[in-house]
Design a protein around this motif. Structure first.
Motif, PDB file in Angstrom:
ATOM      1  N   THR A 185       1.293  -1.309  -0.155  1.00 26.62           N
ATOM      2  CA  THR A 185      -0.429  -0.030   0.548  1.00 26.62           C
ATOM      3  C   THR A 185       0.844   1.382  -0.185  1.00 26.62           C
ATOM      4  OG1 THR A 185       0.350   0.370   2.627  1.00 26.62           O
ATOM      5  CG2 THR A 185      -1.678  -1.445   1.305  1.00 26.62           C
ATOM      6  N   GLU A 203       0.512   5.650  -1.392  1.00 32.75           N
ATOM      7  CA  GLU A 203      -0.066   7.217  -1.015  1.00 32.75           C
ATOM      8  C   GLU A 203       0.800   8.736  -1.880  1.00 32.75           C
ATOM      9  OE1 GLU A 203      -1.639   9.023   2.642  1.00 32.75           O
ATOM     10  OE2 GLU A 203      -1.154   6.879   2.881  1.00 32.75           O
ATOM     11  N   PHE A 207      -9.993  -6.044  -4.229  1.00 35.31           N
ATOM     12  CA  PHE A 207      -9.038  -4.055  -3.873  1.00 35.31           C
ATOM     13  C   PHE A 207     -10.057  -3.764  -2.964  1.00 35.31           C
ATOM     14  CE2 PHE A 207      -9.275  -4.717  -7.881  1.00 35.31           C
ATOM     15  CZ  PHE A 207      -8.378  -3.493  -9.180  1.00 35.31           C
ATOM     16  N   LEU A 211      -9.304   1.566  -2.390  1.00 24.71           N
ATOM     17  CA  LEU A 211      -8.583   2.559  -2.720  1.00 24.71           C
ATOM     18  C   LEU A 211      -9.339   4.576  -2.955  1.00 24.71           C
ATOM     19  CD1 LEU A 211      -9.445   1.866  -6.631  1.00 24.71           C
ATOM     20  CD2 LEU A 211      -7.221   1.164  -5.659  1.00 24.71           C
ATOM     21  N   ALA A 235     -10.806   6.861  -8.315  1.00 24.89           N
ATOM     22  CA  ALA A 235     -10.334   6.425  -9.052  1.00 24.89           C
ATOM     23  C   ALA A 235     -10.846   5.030  -9.731  1.00 24.89           C
ATOM     24  CB  ALA A 235      -9.542   4.734  -7.886  1.00 24.89           C
ATOM     25  N   VAL A 271      -9.469   2.281 -12.539  1.00 23.49           N
ATOM     26  CA  VAL A 271      -8.303   1.429 -12.476  1.00 23.49           C
ATOM     27  C   VAL A 271      -8.024   0.695 -14.348  1.00 23.49           C
ATOM     28  CG1 VAL A 271      -7.356  -0.690 -11.704  1.00 23.49           C
ATOM     29  CG2 VAL A 271      -8.637   0.673 -10.204  1.00 23.49           C
ATOM     30  N   ILE A 289      -3.817   2.868 -12.445  1.00 23.77           N
ATOM     31  CA  ILE A 289      -4.920   3.119 -11.315  1.00 23.77           C
ATOM     32  C   ILE A 289      -5.180   4.625 -11.271  1.00 23.77           C
ATOM     33  CG2 ILE A 289      -6.574   3.549  -9.144  1.00 23.77           C
ATOM     34  CD1 ILE A 289      -5.011   0.788  -8.054  1.00 23.77           C
ATOM     35  N   PHE A 292      -5.930   8.958 -10.486  1.00 19.57           N
ATOM     36  CA  PHE A 292      -6.836   8.962  -9.214  1.00 19.57           C
ATOM     37  C   PHE A 292      -6.805  10.307  -9.260  1.00 19.57           C
ATOM     38  CE2 PHE A 292      -4.297   5.106  -7.052  1.00 19.57           C
ATOM     39  CZ  PHE A 292      -4.989   5.279  -6.263  1.00 19.57           C
ATOM     40  N   PRO A 340      -2.939   3.922  -4.110  1.00 22.52           N
ATOM     41  CA  PRO A 340      -4.084   2.317  -3.373  1.00 22.52           C
ATOM     42  C   PRO A 340      -3.767   2.491  -2.260  1.00 22.52           C
ATOM     43  CG  PRO A 340      -2.165   2.198  -4.081  1.00 22.52           C
ATOM     44  CD  PRO A 340      -1.968   3.732  -4.103  1.00 22.52           C
TER      45      PRO A 340
END
Length: 854
Positions: A33, A35, A87, A90, A94, A96, A131, A133, A182
């Motif tokens: 994970t 960010e 998932f 998210l 998002a 994907v 992905i 965002f 993610p």
């Protein structure tokens, strides 16, 4: 035949979306994970937003769009007929893509969980997931234009439309840092048949002698299978059962029930052991070859929220009962432990819950403006016996309820309740934080006699979520866990102290009552109350790098204090109550922490005093706002962001101990009042002498009656002379309630009162003290003799006069020493011992107490 396989994706790369010629940046870690803020910091693209004024300089991040990509290997296996990408979450808007050819998912809710069938879309060998965002700020503003503006307190109004952690928009203790990425694990699952959800629902009989264990499961199967359940009790005894599951439908549900006699029950901390059953659910093919199995560690308990009539007082009780034992709740509110959630580790959660246990607390309320916490949080609460009050993720706003919003919220609730329902520590779901208070403040339509269930056409449409949709989800997916429409909630509005829970903010916010009046502010359950205090000096040195900015009113420290009007309110409470001879930073830190501790300590004692036994549960608990911080800040937290415990942590720890004493000082006139008077002190021209009286009580939070010796001492504050000593002999303290010991003990404004509880061998169990108020008028000894003996693993403190608020620390402050107690009041002829892990007799200590800088 091959069992199901799982691959957790990791090794992310990132870049700003839509920016010409932008190269990919590899994440500095290989975690599953991540960010954008942590990655930008690691890459040195932005400065750390937690340091100095850097928050101001990184706001562009939340206005931009970002994208992440990750490569993973897939090798087809003939026995696996299906592949899913799963998932866990998210953040937040998002889209994907798989191998840049297929858009496989579009998500606009941070709290949704997704299972996407990608069978036939994967390549043999290397695959890529990408992905995009989009900015949640821009997305929310677009929704606001489309659906109208809804009022939000803290953060901009558009947040009410966006299903994202609301504190990311900024709060009165948190920064505005709109992160994305993610944030939940993404897994590739390959299988022929698999279990996708298992729920172990235990119903314990009223007499606790039997339990029905119902195991409900959902599966995706491509053949007829057998489901086998094995339950291993804490003592090793094994129960098992099985059932056939047909391929009649590809997504199937099933249920198996077991009966257990004399179940071994899970208890909260202090009430009994935390024991667990191991439940193993497996699906097998015709040849009895396992295809997939899921293990659950389950605590079994009987739970009730008790709201019954009370003796001699209006309204109803509000307390929890676990395994037929009433529980007095002494705990805290929990906000997210970091502004960047992927920075939190399982170790961080374990440390946080450990600090809660060591503070003699037994509940954490997961506040609605944050998130539905990480599994590691609830696992640790289960393991340590900490109860959890879980808010749904709404806070301090007038939320909408148009069809698309209602649909995403209902799915969010299902996804999260199904995830959380296995944790025995969760004892309540509440619909939101303070949204009914917002309705009152904004004079929204809230007709308590309207029980239609649909209020979407009113200006309080979210009431439909809180009173219709969310309770329905809890009833279906977590039967047996109580639902509470809001916090606060109950009675005649949100401030009714006789029904439900209240947030008591008339100290600090609201009418800004004097904290000495806290005994007039108690409700049936006080789920929020607080007082702001500065963090530790060593913490401030970490986030304020310029020594010239290390003074109480500096620009940097003001940025790291988000509370509206904090300077005025801190000044009010400090200057009303204590002498401050200097405004240097260390003195101000001590002053604010002393006031915070004095306020919260008296609040805890006042609430706990009202737990008086069956039919007299006039207060069922209190939750301090708050135990933790999400970044370095001056706030209501009793532990600062870097883990340094404020004075209030230790002071409330003593008041929440299984066995504790309480003292209050009042005038006869004030004691008779049930609510705060217009003012506590007489006007300056009133020169009449005052008579003060003290009450003393004992709190027994154990489940056994206790015989204890109680003694009361009255000491002259300036000289230390013993004015009066009273032995109350051996007192019988009934279990699980407060016992009043002494009323109307006459004292003057030059006397401090100490109460000591001892066991049969004369060992001190608990102490309490009381001082004239306000402390600024108290005449202290000019040169007290405070003696500290530093020994291996402990300190011994002696004094010749009463000393208030003594704090001891090791110098230099880099030493790893954990004090079990601190911020103590010391009295003559009473050696105060503080145990300290890691302390050696070679260590040097520094001492500060009230008046030491006069």
């Amino acid at each position: 035949m091959s069992v199901a396989s799982t691959l957790t994706l990791s090794g992310w790369r990132w870049r700003q979306f839509g920016k010409a010629n932008e190269d990919w940046h590899q994440c500095a870690h290989d975690k599953p994970t991540t960010e954008i803020f942590t990655d930008l910091i690691d890459a040195k693209v932005i400065p750390d937003p937690f340091i100095d004024e850097n928050e101001r300089h990184v706001q562009w991040v939340g206005e931009a769009d970002w994208e992440y990509a990750c490569d993973f290997q897939y090798e087809p296996e003939q026995a696996h007929s299906r592949q899913d990408l799963v998932f866990a979450g998210l953040d937040t808007v998002a889209t994907v893509y798989l191998n840049d050819q297929n858009e496989i998912l579009n998500s606009t809710n941070m709290f949704h969980r997704h299972r996407v069938d990608v069978t036939g879309k994967l390549r043999a060998g290397l695959n890529t997931i990408r992905i995009v965002f989009k900015s949640a700020l821009h997305y929310g503003r677009e929704l606001e234009k489309k659906h109208g503006s809804y009022r939000a307190f803290s953060g901009e109004n558009s947040r009410a439309h966006v299903r994202k952690a609301q504190y990311h928009y900024g709060w009165d203790w948190g920064p505005l840092l709109m992160t994305c990425g993610p944030c939940g694990e993404i897994k590739l699952e390959s299988y022929s048949s698999t279990l996708i959800d298992v729920f172990v629902n235990a119903q314990v009989s009223e007499d606790l002698h039997s339990a029905s264990i119902n195991i409900d499961f959902e599966a995706i199967v491509d053949q007829d299978v057998t489901t086998k359940v094995t339950v291993t009790a804490p003592d090793g005894h094994i129960f098992d059962s099985s059932a056939a599951l047909s391929i009649a439908t590809k997504e199937s549900r099933g249920s198996i029930s077991l009966e257990i006699d004399e179940p071994q029950l899970w208890y909260l901390v202090g009430h009994g052991p935390q024991v667990f059953y191991l439940v193993d659910v497996a699906i097998l093919n015709r040849d009895q070859v396992p295809l997939h199995h899921v293990r659950k560690i389950v605590g079994i308990r009987r739970l009730r929220l008790v709201q019954h009539n009370l003796i001699d007082e209006p309204g109803t009780s509000f307390f929890f009962e676990v395994n037929n034992k009433p529980v007095y709740t002494s705990g805290s509110n929990w906000i997210p432990g970091h502004s960047f959630l992927t920075a939190m580790t399982s170790k961080d959660y374990a440390s946080a819950v450990d600090r809660c246990v060591k503070a003699n607390q037994n509940m954490l309320r997961v506040w609605g403006g944050g998130i539905y916490e990480h599994d590691a949080f609830y696992e640790e609460c289960d393991r340590r016996g900490i109860l959890v009050w879980q808010d749904f993720a709404f806070a301090c706003a007038q939320y909408p309820c148009y069809p698309e919003f209602a649909a995403t919220v209902k799915r969010e609730a299902v996804d999260q309740v199904k995830r959380l329902r296995q944790y025995c520590s969760i004892v309540l779901y509440a619909g939101n934080n303070e949204d009914y208070q917002i309705a009152e403040m904004l004079n929204l339509t809230w007709d308590r006699d309207d029980h239609s269930g649909d209020w979407t056409k009113t200006n309080f449409p979210a009431r439909t979520l809180y009173e219709t949709h969310l309770p329905a989800v809890v009833a279906e997916y977590a039967p047996g866990v109580p639902y509470h429409p809001s916090s606060p909630w109950g009675g005649d509005g949100t401030t009714d102290r006789t029904v439900g829970d209240i947030h008591q903010w008339n100290v600090w916010h609201g009418s800004q009552e004097k904290y000495q009046l806290w005994d007039k502010l108690v409700g049936r359950f006080v789920s929020e109350f607080g007082m702001l205090g500065f963090p530790a000096a060593k913490s401030i040195r970490r986030y304020v790098t310029d020594p010239a900015q290390r003074y109480p009113q500096s620009r940097v420290l003001d940025l790291h204090n988000k509370a509206d009007g904090a300077e005025r309110r801190l000044g009010l409470y400090v200057l009303e109550n204590i002498r401050v001879n200097s405004l240097d930073l260390d003195s101000w830190i001590y002053a604010t922490q002393l006031i915070q501790g004095e306020c919260l300590s008296f609040a805890v004692r006042s609430c706990r005093r009202q737990w008086k036994g069956p039919g007299q549960e006039y207060c069922g608990g209190q939750l301090i706002w708050q135990i933790n911080d999400c970044w370095p800040v001056s706030s209501w937290a009793i532990i600062d962001f870097y883990g340094e415990k404020k004075m209030a942590y230790f002071m409330t720890k003593r008041d929440s101990a299984p066995l504790a004493l309480g003292i209050s000082r009042s005038t006869p006139e004030l004691k008779k009042l049930k609510s705060p008077p217009p003012q506590i002190l007489a006007p300056p021209h009133d020169l009449a002498p005052k008579t003060y009286i003290c009450d003393v009580w004992a709190m027994n939070g154990t489940l056994q009656d206790v015989q204890a010796q109680i003694e009361i001492r009255l000491s002259d504050i300036a000289t230390g002379a013993l004015r009066k000593e009273k032995s109350m002999g051996v007192q019988s303290l009934l279990s699980n309630r407060t016992t009043e010991l002494l009323e109307d003990l006459s004292v003057d404004d030059k006397t401090a009162v100490q109460a000591i509880m001892r066991d049969g061998d004369g060992h001190v169990i608990a102490r309490a003290s009381d001082w004239p108020q306000p402390l600024k008028y108290v005449t202290l000894c000019a040169s007290p003799d405070v003696n500290i003996s530093v020994l291996d693993g402990k300190l011994e403190i002696r004094t010749n006069v009463p000393v208030k608020g003594l704090v001891v620390s090791v110098v230099p402050d880099g030493r790893d020493v954990e004090f079990e107690d601190n911020a103590v009041d010391i009295f003559p002829d009473d050696v105060y011992t503080i145990r300290a892990r890691g302390l050696t007799k070679a260590d040097k200590v520094e001492v500060r107490y009230y008046g030491s800088d006069f």
